[in-house]
Design a protein around this motif. Structure first.
Motif, mmCIF file in Angstrom:
data_model
loop_
_atom_site.group_PDB
_atom_site.id
_atom_site.type_symbol
_atom_site.label_atom_id
_atom_site.label_comp_id
_atom_site.label_asym_id
_atom_site.label_seq_id
_atom_site.Cartn_x
_atom_site.Cartn_y
_atom_site.Cartn_z
ATOM 1 N N GLY A 26 0.796 -1.216 0.000
ATOM 2 C CA GLY A 26 0.000 0.000 0.000
ATOM 3 C C GLY A 26 0.828 1.264 0.000
ATOM 4 O O GLY A 26 0.510 2.206 -0.748
ATOM 5 N N LEU A 27 1.851 1.318 0.832
ATOM 6 C CA LEU A 27 2.760 2.440 0.921
ATOM 7 C C LEU A 27 4.171 1.914 1.116
ATOM 8 O O LEU A 27 4.369 0.761 1.498
ATOM 9 C CB LEU A 27 2.385 3.377 2.073
ATOM 10 C CG LEU A 27 1.066 4.133 1.973
ATOM 11 C CD1 LEU A 27 0.783 4.867 3.278
ATOM 12 C CD2 LEU A 27 1.095 5.116 0.812
ATOM 13 N N SER A 28 5.132 2.771 0.884
ATOM 14 C CA SER A 28 6.524 2.401 1.063
ATOM 15 C C SER A 28 6.885 2.428 2.541
ATOM 16 O O SER A 28 6.673 3.424 3.229
ATOM 17 C CB SER A 28 7.427 3.350 0.285
ATOM 18 O OG SER A 28 8.782 3.020 0.478
ATOM 19 N N LEU A 29 7.461 1.339 3.008
ATOM 20 C CA LEU A 29 7.815 1.211 4.411
ATOM 21 C C LEU A 29 9.013 2.063 4.795
ATOM 22 O O LEU A 29 9.264 2.264 5.991
ATOM 23 C CB LEU A 29 8.079 -0.259 4.733
ATOM 24 C CG LEU A 29 8.040 -0.729 6.186
ATOM 25 C CD1 LEU A 29 6.712 -0.387 6.838
ATOM 26 C CD2 LEU A 29 8.331 -2.217 6.252
ATOM 27 N N ASN A 73 14.642 -4.225 4.496
ATOM 28 C CA ASN A 73 15.042 -4.223 3.098
ATOM 29 C C ASN A 73 14.020 -3.372 2.360
ATOM 30 O O ASN A 73 12.932 -3.840 2.029
ATOM 31 C CB ASN A 73 15.095 -5.640 2.543
ATOM 32 C CG ASN A 73 15.668 -5.697 1.133
ATOM 33 O OD1 ASN A 73 15.466 -4.792 0.335
ATOM 34 N ND2 ASN A 73 16.383 -6.772 0.829
ATOM 35 N N ASN A 74 14.381 -2.137 2.119
ATOM 36 C CA ASN A 74 13.424 -1.209 1.517
ATOM 37 C C ASN A 74 13.066 -1.599 0.084
ATOM 38 O O ASN A 74 11.944 -1.346 -0.367
ATOM 39 C CB ASN A 74 13.981 0.206 1.551
ATOM 40 C CG ASN A 74 14.051 0.778 2.947
ATOM 41 O OD1 ASN A 74 13.296 0.375 3.831
ATOM 42 N ND2 ASN A 74 14.955 1.724 3.159
ATOM 43 N N ALA A 75 13.995 -2.215 -0.631
ATOM 44 C CA ALA A 75 13.708 -2.646 -1.990
ATOM 45 C C ALA A 75 12.599 -3.686 -2.020
ATOM 46 O O ALA A 75 11.828 -3.758 -2.974
ATOM 47 C CB ALA A 75 14.968 -3.190 -2.657
ATOM 48 N N LYS A 76 12.524 -4.512 -0.987
ATOM 49 C CA LYS A 76 11.480 -5.525 -0.876
ATOM 50 C C LYS A 76 10.299 -5.061 -0.036
ATOM 51 O O LYS A 76 9.340 -5.821 0.140
ATOM 52 C CB LYS A 76 12.048 -6.811 -0.290
ATOM 53 C CG LYS A 76 13.085 -7.484 -1.166
ATOM 54 C CD LYS A 76 13.561 -8.791 -0.560
ATOM 55 C CE LYS A 76 14.549 -9.484 -1.469
ATOM 56 N NZ LYS A 76 15.022 -10.775 -0.899
ATOM 57 N N ASN A 77 10.387 -3.851 0.500
ATOM 58 C CA ASN A 77 9.332 -3.295 1.342
ATOM 59 C C ASN A 77 9.009 -4.243 2.502
ATOM 60 O O ASN A 77 7.844 -4.482 2.837
ATOM 61 C CB ASN A 77 8.069 -3.001 0.528
ATOM 62 C CG ASN A 77 7.305 -1.797 1.043
ATOM 63 O OD1 ASN A 77 7.866 -0.914 1.687
ATOM 64 N ND2 ASN A 77 6.008 -1.751 0.751
ATOM 65 N N THR A 78 10.063 -4.754 3.128
ATOM 66 C CA THR A 78 9.928 -5.779 4.149
ATOM 67 C C THR A 78 10.895 -5.524 5.294
ATOM 68 O O THR A 78 12.037 -5.104 5.069
ATOM 69 C CB THR A 78 10.192 -7.170 3.551
ATOM 70 O OG1 THR A 78 9.274 -7.414 2.480
ATOM 71 C CG2 THR A 78 10.016 -8.259 4.597
ATOM 72 N N ALA A 79 10.436 -5.774 6.506
ATOM 73 C CA ALA A 79 11.284 -5.766 7.686
ATOM 74 C C ALA A 79 11.400 -7.184 8.223
ATOM 75 O O ALA A 79 10.543 -8.042 7.961
ATOM 76 C CB ALA A 79 10.725 -4.834 8.761
#
Length: 125
Positions: A26-29, A73-79
Protein backbone atom coordinates in the motif's frame (compact mmCIF):
# COMPACT_ATOMS: atom_id res chain seq x y z
CA UNK A 1 -3.14 2.68 3.18
CA UNK A 2 -0.22 0.81 4.64
CA UNK A 3 -0.81 -2.84 5.48
CA UNK A 4 1.54 -5.26 7.21
CA UNK A 5 1.62 -9.04 7.11
CA UNK A 6 3.89 -11.13 9.33
CA UNK A 7 5.14 -14.55 8.38
CA UNK A 8 7.83 -17.03 9.35
CA UNK A 9 6.58 -18.19 12.71
CA UNK A 10 6.34 -21.80 13.71
CA UNK A 11 7.55 -24.47 16.09
CA UNK A 12 11.23 -24.53 16.95
CA UNK A 13 13.36 -26.28 19.55
CA UNK A 14 15.17 -24.36 22.28
CA UNK A 15 18.43 -23.01 20.92
CA UNK A 16 17.07 -22.84 17.40
CA UNK A 17 16.54 -19.87 15.12
CA UNK A 18 13.73 -18.27 13.16
CA UNK A 19 13.48 -15.28 10.91
CA UNK A 20 10.18 -13.43 10.87
CA UNK A 21 9.19 -11.24 7.97
CA UNK A 22 6.95 -8.19 7.94
CA UNK A 23 5.81 -7.48 4.41
CA UNK A 24 4.33 -4.06 3.71
CA UNK A 25 1.94 -3.08 0.98
CA UNK A 26 0.00 0.00 0.00
CA UNK A 27 2.76 2.44 0.92
CA UNK A 28 6.52 2.40 1.06
CA UNK A 29 7.82 1.21 4.41
CA UNK A 30 10.97 3.30 4.17
CA UNK A 31 9.12 6.33 5.58
CA UNK A 32 8.27 4.47 8.79
CA UNK A 33 9.85 3.35 12.00
CA UNK A 34 9.15 -0.34 12.58
CA UNK A 35 8.69 -2.16 15.85
CA UNK A 36 8.37 -5.80 16.77
CA UNK A 37 6.15 -6.70 19.71
CA UNK A 38 5.11 -9.95 21.28
CA UNK A 39 2.36 -11.21 23.50
CA UNK A 40 2.51 -14.44 25.44
CA UNK A 41 -0.67 -16.07 26.80
CA UNK A 42 -1.91 -14.22 29.85
CA UNK A 43 0.72 -11.50 29.48
CA UNK A 44 0.66 -7.92 28.30
CA UNK A 45 2.00 -7.02 24.92
CA UNK A 46 5.73 -6.37 25.17
CA UNK A 47 7.94 -4.20 23.02
CA UNK A 48 10.87 -6.27 21.78
CA UNK A 49 12.95 -4.31 19.32
CA UNK A 50 12.55 -1.49 16.83
CA UNK A 51 14.34 0.19 13.97
CA UNK A 52 14.16 3.81 12.97
CA UNK A 53 13.64 5.26 9.55
CA UNK A 54 17.38 5.88 9.50
CA UNK A 55 18.25 2.28 10.48
CA UNK A 56 19.09 2.89 14.12
CA UNK A 57 17.96 -0.13 16.15
CA UNK A 58 16.91 -0.24 19.79
CA UNK A 59 16.32 -3.37 21.83
CA UNK A 60 13.74 -2.78 24.55
CA UNK A 61 13.43 -6.30 25.94
CA UNK A 62 16.53 -7.14 27.97
CA UNK A 63 15.83 -10.83 27.58
CA UNK A 64 16.49 -10.75 23.83
CA UNK A 65 19.63 -8.62 23.78
CA UNK A 66 22.36 -10.34 21.84
CA UNK A 67 19.91 -12.85 20.39
CA UNK A 68 17.43 -10.86 18.27
CA UNK A 69 18.28 -8.55 15.38
CA UNK A 70 15.97 -6.27 13.43
CA UNK A 71 16.62 -5.25 9.85
CA UNK A 72 14.82 -3.86 6.86
CA UNK A 73 15.04 -4.22 3.10
CA UNK A 74 13.42 -1.21 1.52
CA UNK A 75 13.71 -2.65 -1.99
CA UNK A 76 11.48 -5.53 -0.88
CA UNK A 77 9.33 -3.29 1.34
CA UNK A 78 9.93 -5.78 4.15
CA UNK A 79 11.28 -5.77 7.69
CA UNK A 80 12.73 -8.77 9.48
CA UNK A 81 13.28 -10.12 12.95
CA UNK A 82 16.12 -12.60 13.20
CA UNK A 83 15.74 -14.67 16.36
CA UNK A 84 18.64 -16.83 17.50
CA UNK A 85 19.20 -19.04 20.52
CA UNK A 86 15.49 -19.21 21.15
CA UNK A 87 14.25 -19.92 24.65
CA UNK A 88 11.00 -21.28 26.00
CA UNK A 89 10.04 -17.81 27.22
CA UNK A 90 10.22 -16.48 23.68
CA UNK A 91 6.97 -18.30 22.92
CA UNK A 92 4.43 -15.66 21.92
CA UNK A 93 2.49 -14.15 19.08
CA UNK A 94 4.83 -11.73 17.36
CA UNK A 95 3.53 -8.56 15.73
CA UNK A 96 5.17 -5.96 13.57
CA UNK A 97 3.97 -2.39 13.64
CA UNK A 98 4.81 0.85 11.86
CA UNK A 99 4.56 4.57 12.47
CA UNK A 100 5.70 7.44 10.32
CA UNK A 101 8.68 8.94 12.15
CA UNK A 102 11.84 10.75 11.17
CA UNK A 103 13.80 10.16 14.37
CA UNK A 104 14.03 7.06 16.49
CA UNK A 105 11.42 4.42 17.12
CA UNK A 106 8.97 4.45 20.03
CA UNK A 107 8.74 1.56 22.44
CA UNK A 108 5.10 2.15 23.39
CA UNK A 109 2.67 0.09 21.37
CA UNK A 110 0.17 2.95 21.46
CA UNK A 111 2.48 5.06 19.30
CA UNK A 112 2.19 2.74 16.32
CA UNK A 113 -0.50 3.28 13.73
CA UNK A 114 -0.44 0.12 11.64
CA UNK A 115 -0.23 -3.46 12.84
CA UNK A 116 0.06 -6.85 11.27
CA UNK A 117 -2.10 -9.79 12.24
CA UNK A 118 0.65 -11.57 14.16
CA UNK A 119 2.51 -14.82 13.72
CA UNK A 120 2.85 -17.55 16.33
CA UNK A 121 6.29 -18.55 17.56
CA UNK A 122 6.38 -21.63 19.75
CA UNK A 123 9.62 -22.77 21.36
CA UNK A 124 9.29 -26.28 22.69
CA UNK A 125 11.13 -29.55 22.99
Amino acid sequence: QLQLVESGGGLVQPGGSLRLSCAASGLSLDAYAIGWFRQAPGKDREGVICISRRDAATTYADSVKGRFTISRNNAKNTAYLQMNTLKLDDTAVYYCAAVRRIWGCPVSSSAYDVWGQGTQVTVSS
